[in-house]
Structure formats: C-alpha cells, structure tokens
Design an enzyme around this catalytic site. Structure first.
Site, PDB file in Angstrom:
ATOM      1  CB  CYS C 149      -0.965  -0.001   1.182  1.00 18.90           C
ATOM      2  SG  CYS C 149      -0.200  -0.326   2.777  1.00 18.90           S
ATOM      3  CG  ASN C 150       3.408   2.126   3.147  1.00 23.44           C
ATOM      4  OD1 ASN C 150       2.461   2.824   3.491  1.00 23.44           O
ATOM      5  ND2 ASN C 150       3.974   1.253   3.973  1.00 23.44           N
TER       6      ASN C 150
END
Lengths: 342, 342, 342, 342
Positions: C149-150
């Site tokens: 997600c990052n």
C-alpha cells in the site's frame, strides 16, 4: 524525609501511572520496581515516557530486598495478587490496586470472580480504599484494597445520597462511559486502535460487571439493607476518563445540596453549581473528581454525573492518596497536579 | 519567596497551559489574568479544568495594576502583541509567546508577516527565547520572544549540526507533523473534530510557513552564511505534539555523536541511543524533547527526528523556563512534571 | 452474469474490505471464504459489520471446492501465501494481496524478506498489480501480485516523473504517513488504542521498510538504471489512509504537467490544480487517489503529495480493479463508491 | 429511468451525505445544488471528497429552476426551512431534513423551538419520516419531515414495545451517546478537535433536548395516552454514530421477541441474538440499524441498545429511503452500501 516504596507490576498502565505521579512527589522515593516477564530491563525501555527519570531496574518480585522499604504498591493482575501478597513480609505496608481484596465477603468474592479466595486472612485484614470514606481505617491499615475505577466513580455520586436517605434505594441506575486504559495493556482485537476508535459499544451489560460486587457491598452497608443497582458500562474511544451518569429518584435540589455539603471540605471532590455538567476532559491526568447534578423534566427524578480519571483518581492517584495517609504524609502530597487540557 | 506574574491572553491554550504549569510551580504566583472579551469571568468558567485553583478574575489589560508584578507572560495573538507590549510599563519583565519579536530583522518580519513592525525599539531589545542557546542573554533580558513551536523542534534537531559543520548546509529538509492545539482555539471548519480526526494533510507546503523566518535567521547566524531549509508541515489528528523528521546529508554516527555531546548536560533535551526512534506520546504534556538519529541505507544520509509538546516545551513550558532564568529561579523549577502516558 | 470468487484469509482487514466492496459489486459473487483458525464460524461473528449479508461460512482452505470458482483473492499473511498458492488448482485465477509475489528477482525477495522464496515458478509468473501501469499484462495474467500500500502511494507520485526524466533520480525522498489498519489485525501493544491514539512516531526509518524492494524494482526498471529512494514511514493515529510527501528536484510546473497528463484519463487518479494539497480524509473508504503538486521556495525543488486509502486503493480496491480486468468486467465496476466524509 | 433531484443546503454534512449516497444511486440524478453563502462555487471546493463527481455548481435557492425536478431534499437549518419551503413550488415533492415539520402540534413546536411556527399549513401537511412506521403515508406524501437522528434511534428501540404494551410506560429511560457530526458544521469551541477528542460529557441533560418533542408525540400517539421518557444525550469523541441505551421495565425475552418479530422483514433493522450487544462501528456510513437486548440482573428490567449512523439512517439515508418510496423506486435502492470497518 522521604518514604521508600516498591511498585510490583510496573509494566502495566497503573504501575506506570504510579511512577509518573511519584516522579514529582517529594515524600516518596522509588526503591524497587518489579515486572516478571521484563525483569532485567530498564523502565525507559518499557515506558520511554519515563526516560528522564533515574529508576531502579525491573526485577522479579522474589529478587527484591524489602528491607528498608516502607510501603509496597501492588499493581498486579487479579488472582495472582493474592498469592504474591501472601508471600510478602507481614510487616510491609501494602496498597493493592487489584480486585483481590475489595470484597469483604468471601462468598461475594467467589461469586463475582469465579473462584474461592486464596488468602482469606489478608482479605479479612484489608481496608477498602475509597479514601474519603475510610480515612481513619486507611491511616491505620497495613493492607489497603484500591477500589475499582468504575466503582469509585459511582460511589462518589451516590454514597452521600444513600447515607442521607434522600433517594429511592430500589431504583438506582448507573450508565457508565469508560476510556480504554481501564482495560489495561491487554492484547485484544477490540482494544486495537483500528477497532476501538471512532465508535462505542456497551459491554458486561445487564448486571455482569464485577464492580457490581463493590457497589452491592458498599451501598448495602451504608443503607443497612440490601441495595442492588443497575449498572451498564460502555467503552468509549478515549484513553483516560470515566463518566458515570447516575439516574436516581429524589429531589434534584436536595440531591445537589447533599453532595455539596458532604464534599465541601474534600480537596479532590468538586461539586459543580446546580445544573452544570462535568466533562472527563476537565479532570484528565489528575486526581480530581467533578460531580454535576441536574433535575429531569419529570418531577422527582435527578441525574447525577461524576467524572474522574480511571488511572489517577480511579487507581494510582487514589493509591498514593492512601499511601500518604498510611505513611503520615499530607494526604494531598504529590497529587495536586492540574489536569491536562487540551 | 515567590515571584508575582501576570498572564495576558489567558483564554487561549498557551495561556491555560501557563496556568496549568504554574499551579504546581512553587516559585511563581499568579497575580493577574487578562482576557479582553471574557473580562469579568472566572477562569473556571472559561477553562473548567482549572476549577480547583484559586485564581484572580479575568480582566481587561488596562485594568491590571502592574505594581508589584515581577514578570508578565504575554500570550496574545500576533500583531496585537506589539501594541500591547508597547503600552506596558517599561520596567516590567516580559516573556512573549507570540511571533511579534522573534525576527530581529525588520525586513524579514515584514516579509513573513505581511506588515511593517510597529515597535521597532522593542524588537531590537528582544532576546530570542530558545533557552538552551540563549541562556545568558535571557537571564539578563527584559523582553524575551518565545520561539515558534515548529521552529523550536527543528532547531533542536539541527543547531549543533550546523554549528559543528557536519552536514551539507544546502540540502536540509524538515518534514514536520504537528498536533492541532498549535493552531490555537481558532474557529475554523478544518479544525473541527468531524473534519480533523481520522485523517491528515499538509499545509503551508512549499516554503510558505512563517516559522521559516526563524529557521533562516537562526541557521544563517550560526553558519555565518545564508542557510535556506525546506520545511513542509502536516496537521495530524492529535492534540499535542510535534514530530520533525529532519533529512540531512552527513555521517549518521557523527550526527548522533554531535547531538549527544551538545545536549549531554541539558535537563530537558534527551538524545536517544543511535537508531532509536522517538514518539510524541513519550513527551506529551511535559517539557522534555526527545531526539533520535538513524542512518539511511544511502551512505551519507541521516535522519534526525525530534519530538516535543508544542504547548509545553514548544511554548508555555519554554516560557516558564525562560522566566525562571530571568527571575533567578532554578531553570527547571516547576517543569519536571513527567509526561502523561497513555 | 456474475463471476464466482473465493476469498482466502477473510478474517483480516483486507479480507473484510474485499467483502465490503463485493457486497455492492454486481459482477462478483462470493462463493467461498476461508479463515483457518475461525473455520466454522459465520462471517457475522468475526465481522459484525457484515451481518446484513448472506455469506458462505468460513472454511479451512483445504475444505473449499474450487470447482466453478472463477477467481480467488488471497489475503493471507506473507510467507504462508507461497505455500497456499502453490497448492491451489493451476488453472485458478488468483489476485494475491500479500507481499509474496511482488518482487521479480528472487535475490531481492530474499534480501527484503529474510528467506529464500519457496515458489520460484509462481514468482516468475506473477504480474505486478499496479493496475494503471500493468493493465495489459494483468488482463492476461493468471496470478497478479497486489502491491504494497505504501509502494502504490509512492509510485503514483513518481512513476510518470521518472519515465519522463523530469526529476533528479539520485535525490528522491518519500516521507510517508500511514494509518494503522495497514498493520493489520496484529495484537501488538503499540497498536492498542491507548498507545497509538494521540501521538505519532516513525518506524523502519533509514531504509529498512520492505516496500523499498518494490520501489527499487519498479523505479529502476522505468529508469533503465538503478534508482534508490529514501523512504521514511510514520504511523499516525488514524485508521485508514496514507499520505506520501515526495520531495524531488525538478521544475514544479513540469512535474505537475507531467502527472496531470499521465493521469488525465485515469478514473481513479485525480491530479489537483497546481498548489492544491490533498487530504486523506477526501479519499477515505474509496478507490480514489488524489495527487497535489507544489513548488518549494528553493528553485528547482518540488513537493508531490499523494493520498489513498491503504485498504481500498492500496489493497482490496486495487485487487478488485485487477480482478475486473482479469474477468473481462468493466475496470471500475463496483469501485465507484464515493469516499466517506466526515 | 432516473428521477431528478435538487439538494438545498448542500454545504452541510447532511447535504454532502446525500450527494455521497446519490453518487451510486442509479435511480436518482442531482439536477441542482444550493448553498447560499457558497453560491457560485464548485462542490469540489466545498467538499473535496466529492471531487470525482460531475455535479452542478452551487446556486442560491432562488436561482434554481425547479422545472423538471421531481423531488427536492431540503437540508437547511431549522427555522429558515419553513420560509424556504413555503416559497417552493407547491407541486414539488420535498423531503425535509430539518426539525421544522416534525411536530404536528403547533403548541409543541413552539414550546420546544421557542417560537411560533411560520408555515402552519405545511406543518399540517407533513408526514413524519420514520420510514418503517409511516411507509404508506410517505409513499403518498408531498412533504416528508425527516426525523431527528436521536429520535430515530430511540424510536427503533421502543416503538414496538410501546405498541405491544410489554413495558412500563412510566419508567422509560434513554441514555444516548452521539458522535459529533450530528452537531453539524457549526463553529463552536467545544466541537474543535482539541476540545472534543479524548473525552466525553453530557449535554441538554434533564429533559431539555428538542428531540424529546418527537418522543412525546410519537410514543403518546402509539400508547393512546401521554408517555414521557427520560432522555440524556452525551457527546462522544467520534464522528458518526449514535448508541441509545434504553432502560425499560419489562421481561427481557418478551422484549427481544417483540422487537425481533416487529423487524423480521425490515431490510435495514437488524435485531441481534438475545444478549448480543451492538456497536456503532458496525453500522458506520451505512443505512443499517442494529438492536441488541439483554436482561438486567434485577428481574423485570431490560436493556435495549440501538445503534445507527446519524448521517445515514439518522438523516440522509433515511431521506433517500423516503424519497425512493415517494418516487416509486425500490425502497432500498442506493442504500445497500455495506458499513465501513475499520
């Protein structure tokens, strides 16, 4: 002169709160800290917010030399406390923060905690630690049993009303809202930030919460007859603070006057002007308890709202207040820190 | 002996924080409180969390009799401060918490604050209030200008590195995360709980934040040449605390050693072991600042992270630390309160 | 026509988010749900917020009959995923949300994840799931590896800039702020509400976060030469959302224009007007990503800020977007839910 | 076929929530949006979370051409609504979200709202919008008065119990916990994040809250005699959600059975198994209402707990449910979005 104290169970929130408060208490000095699974560690590694203090290393309890220690705070989990305290030197003054010695009746203990008490002699010896109502006994006690944080909040709202007989004893209802630090450092899914923040729910509804044992014991003793209250706690997305909304049948002005009179000289219990409503934000991180009273639109019904910080007035601050009494120190010493806002 | 102090602007957060800290400060006594629009009110009605204190009523500034007052804290909004301080008795010691006297260069003031300075003589007299770096000047000063809270955080991370010359002065980047109390008690939609909680955003990105004026002034003065840093603040859903992530080009171990050495004797500045990362939770409601240093995987790049509480070390705690020096009191008096956790 | 899907690992947050999104997705139908330790339970007992849905009971993976299932979402922990996927039918389409198949180079996998990969053939087959940049490959893939997600957030800010060559490839810095649901349902003290709320800290600072493996792989591939970025994540007291503040050296207007052009036709990627700054609040619980660009006061330096919801666009929304492509459904189907505010 | 709707008061939270829900409602199309002080602005500038939608610009109400508009949602402040609705075309269907048309008795309106009603004819015409209990009337109505969000929560818990006569009508107590978005986008100090987060307080305690007017009207009508309840609301540090803890005297199993039977066919009202306790987290951002029932330890006392999202089921979702009925659309259309968790 400072008294030397030990803190057993220093890796939990109430243990840490004791250290926080003692850090600026000029009459107490921390001589020993225990935390079984974290023995050998520095407190700064368990609680970095205490990094600026010079503290003894964490030890196992049986490694502690209690010689020269004047008083021991016991912030251990329920049930294990009985065993630990049984093994401590019999001349050691103890302020216990667990539930183990709160209920005087062994049968009540067994009913609420699901097992027989393992230290009946200690239980018989213990004084209930609600300072304002047991001052003399506490000053002379060797073992003081800190109250439940919810139990303290409800009692501050109700005890004078029951003892003065100004409310209906058969229709008392406590709807309580509690912050999450009261649940301790337990690793449970519903205590995760992702699951707790942004919402609320009730738990132990319907008369299942263990602090009812304290309400029953204390209110019945005051009234001289059985008093059973309704008590429904709710968990709120906040860390510190308890707000108890207490519904009673009685005259609002009489209720207010009774509480205001009872607490007029109390350093930590503040009754607000009639109609003013307290907020947990106004007592956060302090030893103060604010109490508000208002009448309902239905005649003869009154709402009493009490707020306190569960970690301070509800446990560790109360414990120090009791320790002050036991050690002959001024009762308020180290406890006059102002609340933190915002 | 206690010194008598006045607090101007007592109805804002920094004013209230001053009262909170002075409540247990044995060397200071509050003799007057001002709040123009709330003059005549009790402080307990503006800030019920201070209800337990006996405090003077709120007054208008021109109603205050400054006779016998040793020092005045000025917690007023920017710009009005200049006018108010100009009208105060010239022999009154003043610790100002606004931005009005932080920038020594009138042109810089005008550039960052959008208007000419209206009290140039006072501006010339004011000493910059970053205690650890201006101790001697502060002790002798009549007027001390408290620093910006973000500016303090960034400077604690960087000043020793710049003065020792161990980082590239042309590539310094401060990514800052700030709690919302730094915005004060302003009524803005984006500061409402409904809009601020649960999310984050950057503001004043791209070099527009006024605290850059302080960075420019101080860093350039230390370096003896212009130093321009990048600075991007972000607003976080928390009330207290600033975390500055500072990216520098320099050797990580040298950076850590430089900071650890510089702050070894400082009572409030704690450099963590190399690689340890600080948290704003560990300094909340206290005057402590924690600083961590780690190396990046790219050689020659270092991350310095500093945390402090904007209301305490970043403004009101700093103000009291400076007042202590100005009044000849021990520098740490009243400021050793432990952080509050959780 | 609806495709039948299975979700493995339905008792975690990304599994639950898949169910939430599929609940109103007219092209997908949930045919099986797995959760090893909770097999036999109703989903409503694990996630009461899904109580209104009619869902299959939770099963152990080896109890699932994959006949007739068109696609399997795999939301299992890292490392176990390799083994589970190896044992699934070889003709089953799979969208994996773990880290196991993100890195094409087995050596890179071993370096970042600390152990050799146990399913090298699958790793070779997997397509990297950043939809907007791998659409054609995803549409034809059997196994798609959802991104970190990052990693997704940083790539949306940077990929067009690297491929167009408009920034300095040797000085890219990603300072990232992440909500706590990205840590999953892990029982860790620092994820408790009492410890996470009200503060912030950095973790994995200094180039230790595993998502760097994705940045290295993707950015180097685009540039045709090694590109190493700095990446420092911070944990924020919020549940959903990632904000990546990306510092680059390049002309601000060119950077903005490059991103705006690259994403002009993208349904989920919204580039804000130059100078506007995005907020995680504006994309919460949605599949949208907002990107803002502004120039720094230092010429030639630019700040790009990208925000997305880690559970939606950062994992489960992305997974469905990829599944839509793999199943021949409209790419945006079921994903146009508006963000939730406040 | 889609119906064209206008939303008056689109710059508040309920207005924005209407837009959020209609964004994926296939039967409704937004033809006009009003916001007086923000007329001329794009909705994306007032609520950036709606940036991805193509929406009409904000207008002043008198600039809107109502030709071709099938239904108008009115999300304006109390009191001004009466005037605005009076001036709208008389053939326009209206779903009002304000308090202006909720009370059928003009005297009751004047008592609770402090002024005479200015549109008595409209008040007489309006149908009370608690969908599940006024379906037929709503389907035929021209003007529907959305309920108070607290009033809806309490009624879902109590209406079937009153109509079936299974509780004591003279001893009903509603202790309510509400999130802050119910207070709207008002700029008040106590709604700031710095002041609201981390604590709780009661407001309008003692029977002063205006939603009591609705309770009185509805409960008395059902019972065929006056019914006065106690109602004490509390403000919680959360954005969405209401939890009503309702204390009644009646048999727990009968109460549970009565509610379960009454709501068995309701698409949005879910009665949990006996003893299960609902959480606001499980209905966030959805149109669902969960209801739990448990018995107290004191025989004959029952606790009913209802939760809903004040912005959705408590106002804008309810409004759309009513609009669906008025327009002949399926009642649940556009409202089956799953709650958002975590």
């Amino acid at each position: 002169m400072t008294a030397k104290v030990a803190i057993l169970g220093a890796s939990g929130y109430t243990g840490a709160e004791l250290v926080r408060l003692i850090a600026t208490h000029e009459g107490l000095e921390i001589a020993a800290l225990s935390a079984d699974r974290k023995a050998g560690m520095d407190m700064a590694d368990v609680f970095p917010f205490l990094r600026h203090l010079t503290l003894p290393k964490l030890q196992k309890i049986d490694e502690i030399d209690f010689t020269g220690i004047d008083l021991c705070f016991c912030a251990l989990p329920h049930a294990t406390t009985q065993q630990v305290v049984s093994a401590l030197p019999r001349n050691l003054r103890i302020v216990d923060l667990s539930a183990d010695f709160r209920l005087r009746d062994p049968a009540a203990y067994e009913r609420w905690y699901g097992q027989p008490h393992a230290a009946l002699d200690l239980q018989a010896e213990a004084v209930y630690g609600l300072t304002e109502f047991y001052r003399d006994e506490i000053a002379k006690a060797r073992l003081v049993a800190g109250t439940g944080c919810n139990a303290a909040t409800g009692q501050y709202a109700l005890r004078p009303l029951i003892s003065k007989g100004c409310i209906d004893l058969d229709d008392i209802l406590i709807d309580l809202k509690a912050g999450v630090s009261g649940a301790g450092r337990s690793l449970k899914e519903n205590l995760l930030h992702a699951e707790l923040s942004g919402g609320t729910h009730s738990y132990s509804a319907g008369g299942k919460h263990r602090h009812l044992g304290e309400f029953d014991q204390e209110f019945s003793a005051i009234a001289g007859r059985p008093v059973l209250v309704q008590f429904t706690p709710h968990l709120l997305p906040m860390n510190r603070g308890i707000l108890a909304t207490v519904y009673v049948k009685g005259d609002p002005k009489v209720v207010h006057e009774t509480l205001a009179t009872a607490y007029a000289a109390e350093p930590f219990l503040k009754v607000l002007p009639f109609g003013a409503l307290p907020s947990t934000r106004d007592i956060a991180a302090s030893n103060y308890c604010h109490i508000g009273v208002t009448g309902d639109r239905i005649p003869g019904r009154t709402v009493v709202i009490a707020v306190l910080d569960n970690l301070t007035k509800g446990s560790s601050g109360q414990a120090i207040q009791n320790a002050n009494l036991m050690l002959g120190l001024p009762e308020t010493q180290g406890l006059l820190l102002a609340p933190v806002f915002p």
